[in-house]
Design a protein around this motif. Structure first.
Motif, mmCIF file in Angstrom:
data_model
loop_
_atom_site.group_PDB
_atom_site.id
_atom_site.type_symbol
_atom_site.label_atom_id
_atom_site.label_comp_id
_atom_site.label_asym_id
_atom_site.label_seq_id
_atom_site.Cartn_x
_atom_site.Cartn_y
_atom_site.Cartn_z
ATOM 1 N N TYR A 272 -2.791 -5.577 -5.852
ATOM 2 C CA TYR A 272 -2.732 -3.928 -7.197
ATOM 3 C C TYR A 272 -3.460 -4.092 -7.673
ATOM 4 O O TYR A 272 -4.576 -5.713 -7.786
ATOM 5 C CB TYR A 272 -1.765 -3.521 -8.188
ATOM 6 C CG TYR A 272 -0.369 -3.298 -7.033
ATOM 7 C CD1 TYR A 272 0.021 -1.847 -7.260
ATOM 8 C CD2 TYR A 272 0.775 -3.976 -6.399
ATOM 9 C CE1 TYR A 272 1.013 -1.468 -7.300
ATOM 10 C CE2 TYR A 272 1.481 -4.210 -6.261
ATOM 11 C CZ TYR A 272 2.190 -2.445 -6.070
ATOM 12 O OH TYR A 272 3.029 -2.035 -5.663
ATOM 13 N N LYS A 273 -4.609 -2.933 -7.757
ATOM 14 C CA LYS A 273 -5.798 -3.279 -8.584
ATOM 15 C C LYS A 273 -5.030 -1.676 -9.952
ATOM 16 O O LYS A 273 -5.318 -0.835 -9.415
ATOM 17 C CB LYS A 273 -6.549 -2.858 -8.011
ATOM 18 C CG LYS A 273 -8.238 -2.435 -9.417
ATOM 19 C CD LYS A 273 -9.402 -2.528 -8.407
ATOM 20 C CE LYS A 273 -10.827 -2.709 -9.150
ATOM 21 N NZ LYS A 273 -12.168 -2.404 -8.709
ATOM 22 N N ASN A 274 -5.516 -2.198 -11.358
ATOM 23 C CA ASN A 274 -4.791 -1.706 -12.220
ATOM 24 C C ASN A 274 -3.711 -0.687 -12.326
ATOM 25 O O ASN A 274 -3.545 0.571 -12.218
ATOM 26 C CB ASN A 274 -5.978 -0.541 -12.324
ATOM 27 C CG ASN A 274 -7.345 -1.429 -13.176
ATOM 28 O OD1 ASN A 274 -7.691 -2.007 -13.947
ATOM 29 N ND2 ASN A 274 -8.359 -0.192 -12.269
ATOM 30 N N ASN A 275 -2.617 -1.829 -11.774
ATOM 31 C CA ASN A 275 -1.880 -1.249 -10.882
ATOM 32 C C ASN A 275 -1.244 -0.057 -10.579
ATOM 33 O O ASN A 275 -0.483 0.974 -10.201
ATOM 34 C CB ASN A 275 -1.346 -0.309 -12.586
ATOM 35 C CG ASN A 275 -0.848 -1.087 -13.607
ATOM 36 O OD1 ASN A 275 -0.352 -3.006 -13.698
ATOM 37 N ND2 ASN A 275 -0.847 -0.905 -14.670
ATOM 38 N N THR A 276 -2.149 -0.007 -9.463
ATOM 39 C CA THR A 276 -3.153 0.892 -7.934
ATOM 40 C C THR A 276 -2.244 0.060 -7.126
ATOM 41 O O THR A 276 -3.277 -0.451 -7.042
ATOM 42 C CB THR A 276 -3.689 2.035 -8.260
ATOM 43 O OG1 THR A 276 -3.529 2.560 -9.738
ATOM 44 C CG2 THR A 276 -3.718 2.770 -7.159
ATOM 45 N N TYR A 277 -1.479 0.527 -6.058
ATOM 46 C CA TYR A 277 -1.396 -0.559 -5.256
ATOM 47 C C TYR A 277 -2.668 -0.409 -4.404
ATOM 48 O O TYR A 277 -3.567 0.699 -3.808
ATOM 49 C CB TYR A 277 -0.337 -0.545 -4.422
ATOM 50 C CG TYR A 277 0.021 -0.157 -2.788
ATOM 51 C CD1 TYR A 277 0.044 -2.387 -2.380
ATOM 52 C CD2 TYR A 277 -0.072 0.047 -1.534
ATOM 53 C CE1 TYR A 277 0.126 -2.219 -0.818
ATOM 54 C CE2 TYR A 277 -0.167 0.258 0.005
ATOM 55 C CZ TYR A 277 -0.136 -1.485 0.188
ATOM 56 O OH TYR A 277 0.023 -2.132 1.190
ATOM 57 N N ILE A 278 -3.307 -1.308 -2.936
ATOM 58 C CA ILE A 278 -4.405 -1.705 -2.444
ATOM 59 C C ILE A 278 -4.047 -1.720 -0.857
ATOM 60 O O ILE A 278 -2.657 -2.874 -0.429
ATOM 61 C CB ILE A 278 -5.118 -2.657 -3.312
ATOM 62 C CG1 ILE A 278 -5.851 -2.980 -4.415
ATOM 63 C CG2 ILE A 278 -6.383 -2.892 -2.071
ATOM 64 C CD1 ILE A 278 -5.580 -1.269 -4.713
ATOM 65 N N LYS A 279 -4.288 -0.926 -0.215
ATOM 66 C CA LYS A 279 -3.732 -0.848 0.765
ATOM 67 C C LYS A 279 -4.356 -1.638 1.763
ATOM 68 O O LYS A 279 -5.908 -1.700 1.391
ATOM 69 C CB LYS A 279 -4.310 0.755 1.722
ATOM 70 C CG LYS A 279 -2.739 1.561 1.010
ATOM 71 C CD LYS A 279 -2.919 3.331 1.991
ATOM 72 C CE LYS A 279 -2.396 4.151 1.276
ATOM 73 N NZ LYS A 279 -2.961 5.628 2.555
ATOM 74 N N PRO A 280 -3.925 -2.516 2.878
ATOM 75 C CA PRO A 280 -4.294 -3.589 3.552
ATOM 76 C C PRO A 280 -6.120 -3.284 4.119
ATOM 77 O O PRO A 280 -6.768 -4.098 4.027
ATOM 78 C CB PRO A 280 -3.943 -3.144 4.927
ATOM 79 C CG PRO A 280 -2.374 -3.409 4.298
ATOM 80 C CD PRO A 280 -2.539 -1.977 3.918
#
Length: 227
Positions: free
Chosen positions: A210-218
Motif C-alpha cells: 500500500y501507499k498512503n493507505n491505497t492498495y498498489i496493484k502488481p
C-alpha cells in the motif's frame, strides 16, 4: 525441455538432473476478477504481469543472496520470461509461509472479532498447507511435526528466514514510501545438500503493498519500484 508441472501462475520444466526452469504466466490468483495473493484459484489474467513478476523476483532474489539468504535462484531471462533454479524437495505437498504486518485478508476474516481491519501486526508468521481442495488450511508447528511434514527444528529455521526475508523486502519498499502489509513465501530443500532455501518467487503477485493507505496493484508496484 520436459514439462513436469503446470501451476496457476507458472509452468515448470526439467532442464537437467539438478535444475528446473520456471515459465512465468500472465495469470494471478484471486476471486471474481479481484486479485488476492492468498487465493488458491486463478482470478484474472493481466497482460505483462508474468514479466513484471519475474523482474521483481530477480531483483529481490539477487538482493537476498547478497544478504546471505539461501535461495534456489540461478538466473533469469526477461525476454523468455523464464527463471532457472535449483531443483528443490518440497515439504509435504508444499507449504506457504505468510508474514503479516497488517490485519487484512484471510487473517482479518478469521480473527476480526479480536482486531480492527488494517491493525498493525508484529511480523506475525503463519503456515498453510498447499491444498486447494481443503482451502489451504493453516497448520501449527506441532501438527507439521506430528504429520512428518516438517520437523520443529526446520520450522524454527523457516520462521527465522521468513522474518529476515520479509524485513529486507519491507525495508526496500519503504525507500519508495511503500508499505508491505503481508507477503507469502515458499521454501524447499536443496535436492543435493538438503539446505533449506527460499523457492518460487517474490513479486507483486504474492504480497500486498500500500501507499498512503491505497492498495498498489502488481503492475503498478513494478513501476514504483524501478522507475
Amino acid at each position: 525441455m520436459e514439462l513436469i508441472y503446470q501451476g496457476k501462475t507458472k509452468d515448470v520444466y526439467r532442464k537437467d538432473a539438478n535444475h528446473v526452469v520456471l515459465k512465468f504466466k500472465d495469470d494471478v490468483t484471486g476471486e471474481d476478477g479481484v486479485f488476492d495473493p492468498g487465493a488458491n484459484t486463478v482470478g484474472l489474467t493481466i497482460a505483462g504481469v508474468g514479466r513484471t513478476g519475474l523482474r521483481m523476483t530477480q531483483f529481490f532474489f539477487q538482493k537476498l543472496q547478497k544478504a546471505g539468504v539461501p535461495t534456489h535462484f540461478i538466473e533469469a531471462n526477461l525476454n523468455d520470461v523464464t527463471m532457472t533454479v535449483k531443483d528443490a524437495v518440497m515439504f509435504g505437498n508444499g507449504l506457504e509461509v505468510i508474514c503479516r504486518y497488517r490485519a487484512v485478508g484471510s487473517f482479518y476474516r478469521r480473527y476480526g472479532a479480536y482486531c480492527e481491519e488494517g491493525q498493525s501486526l508484529d511480523g506475525f508468521i503463519e503456515v498453510t498447507l498447499k491444498d486447494d481442495e481443503r482451502q489451504d488450511p493453516p497448520i501449527s508447528d506441532d501438527a507439521l511435526a506430528e504429520l512428518h511434514i516438517m520437523s520443529k527444528e526446520a520450522y524454527k529455521e523457516v520462521k527465522q528466514l521468513t522474518k529476515q526475508i520479509a524485513s529486507i523486502v519491507k525495508e526496500e519498499l519503504a525507500k519508495r514510501e511503500l508499505e508491505l502489509y503481508d507477503i507469502k513465501l515458499e521454501f524447499g530443500k536443496d535436492k543435493n545438500t538438503g539446505e533449506i532455501m527460499l523457492i518460487d518467487e517474490i513479486s507483486g503477485g504474492n504480497m500486498r503493498v500500500y501507499k498512503n493507505n491505497t492498495y498498489i496493484k502488481p503492475m503498478e508496484l513494478e513501476q514504483l519500484l524501478f522507475d
